[in-house]
Design a protein around this motif. Structure first.
Motif, PDB file in Angstrom:
ATOM      1  N   ARG A  89       1.685   2.467  -3.580  1.00  0.00           N
ATOM      2  CA  ARG A  89       0.645   2.723  -4.572  1.00  0.00           C
ATOM      3  C   ARG A  89       0.810   4.122  -5.181  1.00  0.00           C
ATOM      4  O   ARG A  89       1.294   5.043  -4.521  1.00  0.00           O
ATOM      5  CB  ARG A  89      -0.747   2.624  -3.930  1.00  0.00           C
ATOM      6  CG  ARG A  89      -1.141   1.180  -3.667  1.00  0.00           C
ATOM      7  CD  ARG A  89      -2.499   1.086  -3.003  1.00  0.00           C
ATOM      8  NE  ARG A  89      -2.688  -0.271  -2.498  1.00  0.00           N
ATOM      9  CZ  ARG A  89      -3.640  -0.611  -1.631  1.00  0.00           C
ATOM     10  NH1 ARG A  89      -4.480   0.290  -1.175  1.00  0.00           N
ATOM     11  NH2 ARG A  89      -3.739  -1.862  -1.226  1.00  0.00           N
ATOM     12  N   TYR A 103     -11.642   0.651  -1.514  1.00  0.00           N
ATOM     13  CA  TYR A 103     -11.611   2.043  -1.025  1.00  0.00           C
ATOM     14  C   TYR A 103     -13.023   2.580  -0.776  1.00  0.00           C
ATOM     15  O   TYR A 103     -13.260   3.334   0.155  1.00  0.00           O
ATOM     16  CB  TYR A 103     -10.909   2.967  -2.033  1.00  0.00           C
ATOM     17  CG  TYR A 103      -9.391   2.952  -1.974  1.00  0.00           C
ATOM     18  CD1 TYR A 103      -8.712   2.143  -1.064  1.00  0.00           C
ATOM     19  CD2 TYR A 103      -8.654   3.760  -2.833  1.00  0.00           C
ATOM     20  CE1 TYR A 103      -7.320   2.140  -1.038  1.00  0.00           C
ATOM     21  CE2 TYR A 103      -7.266   3.770  -2.803  1.00  0.00           C
ATOM     22  CZ  TYR A 103      -6.603   2.950  -1.910  1.00  0.00           C
ATOM     23  OH  TYR A 103      -5.240   2.953  -1.873  1.00  0.00           O
ATOM     24  N   ASP A 142     -10.831  14.593  -7.999  1.00  0.00           N
ATOM     25  CA  ASP A 142     -11.589  14.047  -6.889  1.00  0.00           C
ATOM     26  C   ASP A 142     -12.990  14.630  -6.816  1.00  0.00           C
ATOM     27  O   ASP A 142     -13.766  14.273  -5.935  1.00  0.00           O
ATOM     28  CB  ASP A 142     -10.860  14.306  -5.571  1.00  0.00           C
ATOM     29  CG  ASP A 142      -9.683  13.350  -5.430  1.00  0.00           C
ATOM     30  OD1 ASP A 142      -9.920  12.139  -5.470  1.00  0.00           O
ATOM     31  OD2 ASP A 142      -8.544  13.831  -5.334  1.00  0.00           O
ATOM     32  N   VAL A 163       0.815  -1.212   0.000  1.00  0.00           N
ATOM     33  CA  VAL A 163       0.000   0.000   0.000  1.00  0.00           C
ATOM     34  C   VAL A 163       0.857   1.275   0.000  1.00  0.00           C
ATOM     35  O   VAL A 163       0.490   2.287  -0.582  1.00  0.00           O
ATOM     36  CB  VAL A 163      -0.998  -0.018   1.182  1.00  0.00           C
ATOM     37  CG1 VAL A 163      -0.270  -0.023   2.520  1.00  0.00           C
ATOM     38  CG2 VAL A 163      -1.985   1.134   1.113  1.00  0.00           C
ATOM     39  N   ALA A 167      -5.417   4.472   3.881  1.00  0.00           N
ATOM     40  CA  ALA A 167      -5.159   3.049   3.665  1.00  0.00           C
ATOM     41  C   ALA A 167      -3.792   2.657   4.233  1.00  0.00           C
ATOM     42  O   ALA A 167      -3.638   1.592   4.852  1.00  0.00           O
ATOM     43  CB  ALA A 167      -5.231   2.731   2.170  1.00  0.00           C
ATOM     44  N   ILE A 168      -2.818   3.534   4.017  1.00  0.00           N
ATOM     45  CA  ILE A 168      -1.479   3.267   4.563  1.00  0.00           C
ATOM     46  C   ILE A 168      -1.548   3.199   6.098  1.00  0.00           C
ATOM     47  O   ILE A 168      -0.958   2.323   6.734  1.00  0.00           O
ATOM     48  CB  ILE A 168      -0.480   4.350   4.103  1.00  0.00           C
ATOM     49  CG1 ILE A 168      -0.256   4.248   2.580  1.00  0.00           C
ATOM     50  CG2 ILE A 168       0.834   4.248   4.852  1.00  0.00           C
ATOM     51  CD1 ILE A 168       0.530   5.404   1.973  1.00  0.00           C
ATOM     52  N   LEU A 194      -5.569   7.389   0.151  1.00  0.00           N
ATOM     53  CA  LEU A 194      -4.358   6.568   0.093  1.00  0.00           C
ATOM     54  C   LEU A 194      -3.623   6.613   1.425  1.00  0.00           C
ATOM     55  O   LEU A 194      -3.202   5.572   1.967  1.00  0.00           O
ATOM     56  CB  LEU A 194      -3.452   7.063  -1.041  1.00  0.00           C
ATOM     57  CG  LEU A 194      -2.080   6.384  -1.150  1.00  0.00           C
ATOM     58  CD1 LEU A 194      -2.218   4.868  -1.312  1.00  0.00           C
ATOM     59  CD2 LEU A 194      -1.294   6.964  -2.322  1.00  0.00           C
ATOM     60  N   LEU A 215      -0.979   7.406  -7.454  1.00  0.00           N
ATOM     61  CA  LEU A 215      -2.208   8.081  -7.860  1.00  0.00           C
ATOM     62  C   LEU A 215      -2.066   8.516  -9.319  1.00  0.00           C
ATOM     63  O   LEU A 215      -0.948   8.730  -9.803  1.00  0.00           O
ATOM     64  CB  LEU A 215      -2.484   9.301  -6.985  1.00  0.00           C
ATOM     65  CG  LEU A 215      -2.789   9.021  -5.514  1.00  0.00           C
ATOM     66  CD1 LEU A 215      -2.889  10.332  -4.734  1.00  0.00           C
ATOM     67  CD2 LEU A 215      -4.085   8.233  -5.376  1.00  0.00           C
ATOM     68  N   ASP A 223      -4.503  -4.838   4.948  1.00  0.00           N
ATOM     69  CA  ASP A 223      -4.154  -4.313   3.633  1.00  0.00           C
ATOM     70  C   ASP A 223      -5.441  -4.086   2.840  1.00  0.00           C
ATOM     71  O   ASP A 223      -6.108  -5.044   2.457  1.00  0.00           O
ATOM     72  CB  ASP A 223      -3.241  -5.331   2.929  1.00  0.00           C
ATOM     73  CG  ASP A 223      -2.765  -4.811   1.582  1.00  0.00           C
ATOM     74  OD1 ASP A 223      -2.989  -3.606   1.277  1.00  0.00           O
ATOM     75  OD2 ASP A 223      -2.178  -5.603   0.831  1.00  0.00           O
ATOM     76  N   VAL A 224      -5.788  -2.834   2.638  1.00  0.00           N
ATOM     77  CA  VAL A 224      -7.037  -2.510   1.926  1.00  0.00           C
ATOM     78  C   VAL A 224      -6.737  -2.377   0.441  1.00  0.00           C
ATOM     79  O   VAL A 224      -6.020  -1.457   0.053  1.00  0.00           O
ATOM     80  CB  VAL A 224      -7.637  -1.181   2.443  1.00  0.00           C
ATOM     81  CG1 VAL A 224      -9.001  -0.933   1.780  1.00  0.00           C
ATOM     82  CG2 VAL A 224      -7.754  -1.205   3.955  1.00  0.00           C
ATOM     83  N   PRO A 225      -7.240  -3.268  -0.380  1.00  0.00           N
ATOM     84  CA  PRO A 225      -6.994  -3.103  -1.817  1.00  0.00           C
ATOM     85  C   PRO A 225      -7.774  -1.900  -2.357  1.00  0.00           C
ATOM     86  O   PRO A 225      -8.783  -1.512  -1.767  1.00  0.00           O
ATOM     87  CB  PRO A 225      -7.514  -4.406  -2.426  1.00  0.00           C
ATOM     88  CG  PRO A 225      -8.477  -4.950  -1.418  1.00  0.00           C
ATOM     89  CD  PRO A 225      -8.053  -4.456  -0.075  1.00  0.00           C
ATOM     90  N   GLU A 226      -7.286  -1.352  -3.450  1.00  0.00           N
ATOM     91  CA  GLU A 226      -7.951  -0.173  -4.023  1.00  0.00           C
ATOM     92  C   GLU A 226      -9.429  -0.414  -4.281  1.00  0.00           C
ATOM     93  O   GLU A 226     -10.244   0.503  -4.148  1.00  0.00           O
ATOM     94  CB  GLU A 226      -7.277   0.219  -5.353  1.00  0.00           C
ATOM     95  CG  GLU A 226      -6.086   1.104  -5.170  1.00  0.00           C
ATOM     96  CD  GLU A 226      -5.635   1.706  -6.498  1.00  0.00           C
ATOM     97  OE1 GLU A 226      -5.213   2.863  -6.497  1.00  0.00           O
ATOM     98  OE2 GLU A 226      -5.729   1.008  -7.543  1.00  0.00           O
ATOM     99  N   SER A 270      -8.332  11.701  -2.951  1.00  0.00           N
ATOM    100  CA  SER A 270      -7.669  10.424  -3.221  1.00  0.00           C
ATOM    101  C   SER A 270      -6.355  10.305  -2.469  1.00  0.00           C
ATOM    102  O   SER A 270      -5.966   9.220  -2.034  1.00  0.00           O
ATOM    103  CB  SER A 270      -7.453  10.251  -4.724  1.00  0.00           C
ATOM    104  OG  SER A 270      -6.827  11.397  -5.257  1.00  0.00           O
ATOM    105  N   MET A 271      -5.673  11.453  -2.303  1.00  0.00           N
ATOM    106  CA  MET A 271      -4.437  11.407  -1.530  1.00  0.00           C
ATOM    107  C   MET A 271      -4.739  11.070  -0.063  1.00  0.00           C
ATOM    108  O   MET A 271      -4.047  10.252   0.551  1.00  0.00           O
ATOM    109  CB  MET A 271      -3.724  12.769  -1.622  1.00  0.00           C
ATOM    110  CG  MET A 271      -2.436  12.854  -0.832  1.00  0.00           C
ATOM    111  SD  MET A 271      -1.136  11.821  -1.519  1.00  0.00           S
ATOM    112  CE  MET A 271      -0.489  12.888  -2.788  1.00  0.00           C
TER     113      MET A 271
END
Lengths: 330, 379, 81
Positions: free
Chosen positions: B208, C63, B306, B205, C47-48, C44, B210, C57-60, C40-41
């Motif tokens: 990843r 989300y 977004d 993760v 999720a981290i 992310l 964007l 661990d969250v897969p996209e 989205s940031m």
């Protein structure tokens, strides 16, 4: 408040002299042709009949002699008004004016003030040619010990003589030849004029026109033309050429940030030069454009009408100069 | 020799800042690039770097003091002459007797009153066009370029209101001075979206990416291929920046916007770009950006991905000459080989300066970005 | 992990990512994006943080299930069960 009286500049000057003669028995008028002839510009017409030869005195054709006599009379306690036909002729009396009138009070530690008033015509515009048309105000404005004034309005023409006579210093009063026939309103303000101090004749915001004497009316004409373009000119009439009223000029410059000095004298070593320099010394950071001058062309004033007009700082030249200063196309 | 450490202008719209904290004390040695002070500005608290190697001789401004841009904050002893800062524009100075002839030739024609006013408003007179006699810059020219002549409480103070005033000043100037042209194109970014999904599913993760990282890289590479979009228009002419620093517009939650640069964007791999992007967004929102990051962008990317926005017509940040916008990715019907198929569509836009480029060049530039996005694996 | 502590721990992670958000003001049933522009940031970073904090661990593709505090707690409860 009384209704303004419409009179000529000539009449206003005459009323000033007459008023002084009536108010103070020490006052008398002397000069070439001031009596029987009525003055070479007809300013004193009728005064001889009214006041008699004691107080309206024709003098010989000798500027040095009769100006000197006037200085002596002032030292002796009288209040002489000495008329010299034109500033050109006054050069013959420069020694008396500069070396005597201007100095005695200072050299005597204040014991001998010289309360003489010396009137003279100045400037061009009447086709009197090079020996009768010059504007030499700056010569006198240079000299400490003198006061130099130039009434440009009817009120000042009427009122300035009275305060000039009250001054302990010798006062040179310049009367623009081209204004004698000008008509205007005489108002109550004439009774309260001061000897010193400039006056904002027309308030404006775009540019300051600093001027004196006959050029005041050229500036007024120019301001009207400029107003059609949306240019709002402020006009400062200096009135007193020595001492100069820096405060009024600089207050206007701070407001408009642009200056055009309009001076019927020649540009070189002119009053315009002095005023410009004072603005730079005291108001440099207020300036948004170079200081501009519109002066008489550096020639002895020509006799032909079209050449005389071309030599003088006319309305069109003032308008062009202001437009250039504001970044407008001319 | 001695070097002056001055408060830099962090963009054309900054007038003043409040010194919050010193990271150095007299006697400390510092290197070019070290953060030596924290300054509170319209853009938040900014770490200000020094541009010379040297030893701090004296701190001239105590913490808590609000000072105008250009104020000498500290004196440093340096061994070599101080090189001019590359990113941060300090007020120009001329030294007497040094290249006097050249200095006179380059001297800006500006009235004394206008120069004084420019100092008050912190307007960079070099970029102004004069309307006075002989093209001289007048007070009116300065006031047109600068912030509002009467400083309102909003433009004086820091914080949200101050930032709003700063944005207003910069954007107003941009719309006044820059003849913008706008181009938009909607492109199929399915390959980039698919590639991202596959990549993100395969890595931890923390690694990843964007889509914005891909956009950053694509914009930077397109700038390298097409001149006229990454640089500065100053003093009446355009200068292409030798290095592309793409600024990324970061919206702050309380309102407002900052656009710090990802330095040398074109040469960095995606993973590094993403790390820096994440770091710079976090610091932007915490109000801890560096001075150099704010002044550096040679072009900006603004992404409204977004939100539900399809197209953004972005305004250039002067003295830059271009800004790239990206809307939201959405599934759209797309015609491929005569058949309607669902595709991930993205509308890219370009706001560019017509003094520097024309629509045809802008179209090539935009097409290049789209082309790069079509092959994400190569980014 | 105590099930009652979960909402508070998640909220701490959210406010760490968005320091300008007041923990008390977060409404559990409304999406973060609608409440404070979670982008989205932020997602992310969230999720981290979940990976670091809970080892999840969250897969996209998941989300969307982290959108609000309630959804997030339910998702974590499911993954941690």
């Amino acid at each position: 408040m009384t209704t303004p009286l419409r009179i000529t500049y000539r009449e206003a000057v005459k009323q000033g002299i007459r008023g002084a003669l009536l108010a103070d028995p020490r006052v008398f008028l002397m000069g070439e042709d001031v009596g029987r002839y009525g003055g070479c510009f007809a300013v004193s017409k009728g005064l001889l009949d009214e006041f008699g030869e004691e107080r309206v005195r024709d003098t010989p054709l000798s500027e040095s002699a009769f100006v000197g006599a006037g200085i002596g009379a002032a030292l002796g306690g009288l209040r002489p008004i000495v008329e010299v036909m034109t500033v050109n002729f006054s050069l013959l009396a420069l020694d008396q004016i500069v070396n005597t009138a201007a100095t005695l009070c200072h050299m005597s530690g204040g014991q001998f003030p010289v309360p003489v008033v010396i009137r003279m015509a100045t400037g061009a515009g009447r086709q009197l040619a090079a020996q009768h048309s010059h504007s030499l105000e700056a010569w006198y404005a240079h000299v400490p010990g003198l006061r130099v004034v130039e009434p440009a309005t009817i009120d000042d023409a009427r009122g300035m003589l009275r305060v000039a006579l009250a001054s302990p210093d010798p006062v040179i009063v310049f009367e623009p030849i081209s204004l004698y026939n000008m008509e205007g309103d005489l108002t109550d303000a004439a009774a309260h004029v001061r000897l010193e101090g400039a006056r904002v004749h027309r308030a404006g915001s775009s540019v300051t026109l600093v001027t004196y004497g006959a050029s005041l009316w050229r500036c007024i004409a120019a301001a009207e033309v400029l107003a059609q373009d949306g240019i709002d000119a402020e006009i400062v009439d200096l009135r007193s050429l020595r001492p100069l009223d820096d405060a009024t000029v600089l207050a206007s410059v701070r407001k408009t940030r642009r200056v055009v000095i309009v001076d019927e004298g020649w540009r070189t070593c002119s009053l315009a030069a002095e005023i410009g320099q004072r603005i730079v010394e005291q108001g440099f950071y207020d300036l948004d454009a170079p200081i501009a001058r519109v002066c008489t062309e550096e020639v002895p004033i020509p006799y032909p009408k079209h050449l005389e007009d071309a030599a003088l700082p006319g309305c069109e030249r003032i308008v062009d100069t202001v437009r250039r200063l504001l970044g407008h196309a001319v | 020799m001695q070097s002056e450490f001055r408060l830099p202008a962090l963009g054309a719209d900054m007038e003043a800042g409040t010194l919050v904290e010193w990271h150095v004390a007299p006697g400390d040695r510092c290197k070019r690039g070290d953060v030596v002070a924290v300054v509170e500005t319209d853009k938040g608290a900014i770490d200000v770097e020094v541009f010379v190697d040297g030893i701090v001789r004296e701190l001239l401004v105590p913490p808590g003091t609000r000072v105008p841009v250009g104020t000498v904050l500290a004196l440093l002893d340096t061994e070599a002459p101080a090189p001019a800062p590359e990113m941060v524009q300090a007020p120009p100075r001329t030294r007497a007797g040094e290249d006097a002839g050249e200095a006179i030739q380059q001297r800006v024609k500006i009235s004394p009153a206008a120069r004084k006013r420019a100092q008050e408003l912190h307007v960079d007179v070099v970029s102004l066009r004069g309307t006075g006699p002989e093209g001289a810059i007048t007070v009116q020219d300065v006031e047109r370029a600068g912030p509002s002549p009467q400083p309102s409480p909003a433009s004086v103070g820091e914080g949200a209101a101050g930032m709003r005033a700063a944005i207003a000043a910069a954007m107003s100037r941009s719309k006044r001075e820059i003849p913008h042209y706008y181009l938009t194109t909607t492109v199929d970014v399915s390959s980039a979206v698919d590639w991202l999904a596959a990549h993100n599913a395969a890595v931890p993760v923390t690694e990843r990416l964007l889509l914005a990282a891909l956009l950053l890289k694509a914009v930077a590479l397109a700038c390298r291929d097409h001149a006229g979009f990454s640089g500065f228009h100053r003093n009446g002419r355009y200068e292409e920046s030798p290095v592309v620093h793409v600024g990324v517009a970061v919206a702050l939650r309380g309102g407002g916007l900052v656009a710090p640069a990802i330095m040398d964007t074109a040469t960095k791999p995606l993973a590094a770009l993403m790390d820096e992007f994440r770091d710079v967004v976090a610091r932007a929102r915490a109000g801890r950006l560096r001075a150099s990051e704010l002044a550096a962008p040679t072009i900006i990317l603004t992404s409204l991905g977004d939100s539900a926005v399809e197209t953004v017509l972005p305004i250039i940040q002067p003295p830059q000459v271009a800004i790239v916008g990206a809307g939201a990715v959405a599934e759209r019907p797309w015609i491929v080989a005569g058949r309607i198929v669902p595709r991930q569509a993205l509308t890219l836009s370009l706001g560019a300066d017509h003094r520097v480029t024309d629509g045809r060049l802008g179209a090539h530039f935009l097409a290049r970005i789209a082309g790069l996005l079509a092959e994400p694996a190569k980014l | 992990m105590n099930r009652e502590q979960l909402p508070r721990r998640v909220l701490e992670l959210v406010t760490a990512i968005a320091p300008d958000v007041e923990a008390d003001s977060v409404i559990p049933g409304i999406a973060f994006r609608d409440q404070f522009d979670f982008d989205s940031m932020d997602t992310l970073n969230f999720a981290i943080a979940l990976q670091r904090e809970f080892g999840v661990d969250v897969p996209e593709t998941d989300y969307a299930r982290l959108a609000s505090l309630d959804q997030c707690v339910a998702y974590l409860a499911e993954r941690l069960a």
